[in-house]
Scaffold this active site. Structure first.
Site, PDB file in Angstrom:
ATOM      1  N   HIS A  58       4.605   8.196   0.395  1.00 29.78           N
ATOM      2  CA  HIS A  58       3.701   7.059   0.569  1.00 29.78           C
ATOM      3  C   HIS A  58       4.041   6.035  -0.509  1.00 29.78           C
ATOM      4  O   HIS A  58       4.518   6.383  -1.594  1.00 29.78           O
ATOM      5  CB  HIS A  58       2.249   7.498   0.413  1.00 29.78           C
ATOM      6  CG  HIS A  58       1.740   8.335   1.531  1.00 29.78           C
ATOM      7  ND1 HIS A  58       0.398   8.385   1.863  1.00 29.78           N
ATOM      8  CD2 HIS A  58       2.363   9.165   2.391  1.00 29.78           C
ATOM      9  CE1 HIS A  58       0.229   9.211   2.876  1.00 29.78           C
ATOM     10  NE2 HIS A  58       1.402   9.702   3.215  1.00 29.78           N
ATOM     11  N   GLU A  60       2.200   4.494  -2.588  1.00 25.35           N
ATOM     12  CA  GLU A  60       1.533   4.742  -3.862  1.00 25.35           C
ATOM     13  C   GLU A  60       2.274   5.790  -4.702  1.00 25.35           C
ATOM     14  O   GLU A  60       2.427   5.623  -5.914  1.00 25.35           O
ATOM     15  CB  GLU A  60       0.085   5.215  -3.644  1.00 25.35           C
ATOM     16  CG  GLU A  60      -0.808   4.199  -2.975  1.00 25.35           C
ATOM     17  CD  GLU A  60      -0.896   4.362  -1.452  1.00 25.35           C
ATOM     18  OE1 GLU A  60      -1.949   4.038  -0.900  1.00 25.35           O
ATOM     19  OE2 GLU A  60       0.102   4.812  -0.839  1.00 25.35           O
ATOM     20  N   CYS A  88      -5.122   7.045   0.923  1.00 23.24           N
ATOM     21  CA  CYS A  88      -5.533   8.311   1.524  1.00 23.24           C
ATOM     22  C   CYS A  88      -5.934   9.279   0.411  1.00 23.24           C
ATOM     23  O   CYS A  88      -5.840   8.960  -0.780  1.00 23.24           O
ATOM     24  CB  CYS A  88      -4.380   8.886   2.352  1.00 23.24           C
ATOM     25  SG  CYS A  88      -2.994   9.475   1.337  1.00 23.24           S
ATOM     26  N   CYS A  91      -3.041  10.063  -2.122  1.00 20.26           N
ATOM     27  CA  CYS A  91      -2.736   8.940  -3.010  1.00 20.26           C
ATOM     28  C   CYS A  91      -3.895   8.642  -3.954  1.00 20.26           C
ATOM     29  O   CYS A  91      -3.685   8.350  -5.135  1.00 20.26           O
ATOM     30  CB  CYS A  91      -2.359   7.713  -2.192  1.00 20.26           C
ATOM     31  SG  CYS A  91      -0.807   7.973  -1.280  1.00 20.26           S
TER      32      CYS A  91
END
Length: 154
Positions: A58, A60, A88, A91
């Site tokens: 991801h 992040e 999410c 993260c």
């Protein structure tokens, strides 16, 4: 969570949007992030799950790793993150563990958001750190980018 934004927040979120625009080139969901320290960008990333074949790639996570490398510490207490979609659970947990001071996100994520939409990891009192959170900055622009990506796929 607050909706309190500062004058430079818009600028940094627009940088995160530019980063998000790079993701569809490799079929990744257009989510971007910049991490700022002392008014300077120390890391920027976009989703690379499809590109890397990695469920943890991801934006992040990639940016947190880069920021830690640049700063020389896994602790990032004086940083601000600007991410185009509400983080999410994975993260959000990483942001807490990195001790990020402030999280600013664009569009809310009613399916997986962990900053108040589905879960509220960043405000969980049992965790050792709670970043300041401000959501909804440039939410329309951030949401439009996601909608344009998913429209032909539905």
């Amino acid at each position: 969570m607050s909706e309190r934004f500062f004058p430079r927040d818009d600028y940094f979120m627009r940088l995160a949007l530019r980063e998000a625009e790079l993701a569809p080139a490799h079929e990744d969901v257009p989510i971007g992030i910049v991490i700022v320290r002392g008014g300077e960008v120390v890391a920027a990333a976009h989703n690379e799950r499809e590109l890397r074949g990695d469920p943890t790639a991801h934006a992040e996570i990639i940016a947190l790793r880069e920021a830690a490398r640049v700063i020389g510490s896994w602790r990032l207490p004086d940083t601000v993150t600007y991410v185009t979609l509400e983080p999410c659970a994975m993260c959000a947990g990483a942001l807490v563990l990195a001790r990020v001071a402030r999280v600013v996100y664009g569009a809310p994520d009613p399916k997986a958001g962990a900053c108040g939409s589905v879960l509220d990891v960043l405000s969980e009192p049992r965790l050792n750190h709670r970043p300041e959170v401000a959501g909804g900055l440039l939410a329309v622009e951030c949401g439009d980018l996601l909608s344009a990506f998913f429209a032909p796929r539905r």
